[in-house]
Write an enzyme that holds these catalytic residues in place. Sequence first.
Site, PDB file in Angstrom:
ATOM      1  N   HIS A  44      -3.988  -5.905  -5.132  1.00 13.58           N
ATOM      2  CA  HIS A  44      -3.646  -6.069  -3.713  1.00 13.58           C
ATOM      3  C   HIS A  44      -4.337  -4.990  -2.876  1.00 13.58           C
ATOM      4  CE1 HIS A  44      -0.688  -7.018  -0.387  1.00 13.58           C
ATOM      5  NE2 HIS A  44      -1.063  -5.790  -0.030  1.00 13.58           N
ATOM      6  N   GLU A  45      -4.217  -3.731  -3.302  1.00 11.84           N
ATOM      7  CA  GLU A  45      -4.833  -2.641  -2.536  1.00 11.84           C
ATOM      8  C   GLU A  45      -6.365  -2.712  -2.605  1.00 11.84           C
ATOM      9  OE1 GLU A  45      -2.998  -1.204  -0.544  1.00 11.84           O
ATOM     10  OE2 GLU A  45      -1.086  -1.765  -1.439  1.00 11.84           O
TER      11      GLU A  45
ATOM     12  N   HIS B 103      -7.503  -5.198  -0.061  1.00  9.45           N
ATOM     13  CA  HIS B 103      -7.570  -4.564   1.267  1.00  9.45           C
ATOM     14  C   HIS B 103      -8.907  -3.827   1.405  1.00  9.45           C
ATOM     15  CE1 HIS B 103      -3.754  -5.512   2.965  1.00  9.45           C
ATOM     16  NE2 HIS B 103      -3.024  -4.763   2.161  1.00  9.45           N
TER      17      HIS B 103
ATOM     18  N   HIS C  15      -3.223  -8.926   5.401  1.00  9.27           N
ATOM     19  CA  HIS C  15      -2.209  -9.735   4.730  1.00  9.27           C
ATOM     20  C   HIS C  15      -2.299 -11.199   5.156  1.00  9.27           C
ATOM     21  CE1 HIS C  15      -0.213  -5.657   4.435  1.00  9.27           C
ATOM     22  NE2 HIS C  15      -0.299  -6.055   3.182  1.00  9.27           N
TER      23      HIS C  15
ATOM     24  N   TYR D 224       3.375 -11.104   2.210  1.00 10.08           N
ATOM     25  CA  TYR D 224       4.639 -10.352   2.218  1.00 10.08           C
ATOM     26  C   TYR D 224       5.690 -11.081   1.385  1.00 10.08           C
ATOM     27  CZ  TYR D 224       3.793  -7.003   6.088  1.00 10.08           C
ATOM     28  OH  TYR D 224       3.365  -5.968   6.872  1.00 10.08           O
TER      29      TYR D 224
END
Length: 280
Positions: free
Chosen positions: A175-176, A179, A185, A234
């Site tokens: 996930h990071e 980014h 998101h 989220y």
Amino acid sequence: MGQFVCLLATLVAAIAFVQRTTGAPAFAIDPAFSEQYDNFEKPELLEGDIAGFGKYRTAKEAIEALSSGVDRNGYYSFKWENKILYYTISIRFIDWERERIHRAIEDINNHTTGLRLVERTDATVQRNYVHIQRGGPNTGCWSYVGQIGERQFLNLEVPAYPTAPHCVHHGTIMHELIHAIGFFHEQSRTDRDEYVDINWDNIEKHQQHNFEKYDSSVITAYGQPYDHSSLMHYGMYDFAINRSIWTIRPKPLWEDIEIGKAQNMSEVDINKINLMYPPQ
């Protein structure tokens, strides 16, 4: 002898519990390493884990101020040059942590056709890169979005003790990294209100900016469908005042999809990375 057997059984059960609840191998937590964290100043974060927008109230303000080009959930000026994201990994990570980071990087490389994540070996040529640092307690999981120039940080909070929460999970690491590749998101998409509901009454006023959506002049979804199963989505209770009540949930047509729980990239996640960084 009976007491020894009982003690051994208790120890084995404790180790198994730690592995189930934290994902961290209990036997690998060496107290001698627990203080070996990377020292840094934690930046102001947007949307819980996005660094680099401290002077702006929202990512939208930052995007409009920093870039006139659009190329993501991303932007032209934030893409990695030559489709190569160079990275370094802090020497302070212990073996099992480092292994998980390498596995996450390998997973991304195995699914992307244009972009490559490559370990940095030449400081004179590979000037722009991500340094993955070993974060101490309460430092969280966070990254900058896209290439910002020269060294930029990606933080992974490690477990301070065996049952402590941490960021060294396969899905969290990816996930990071996504980014850092250049994506925000999923629920910040322009069309998100067609697919999810937001419970504004259960979100603190000062946290509501984390649920903003951005118009098509700011981000693009590359023509891909809204993805409730995205690794970048989220969870239902993120930023909740009352943690037993949802803050974001799928609309009825998709109510059976569990959001925010993915541990692997979805097909849409992979497609968008490959569209941002095509092979040719």
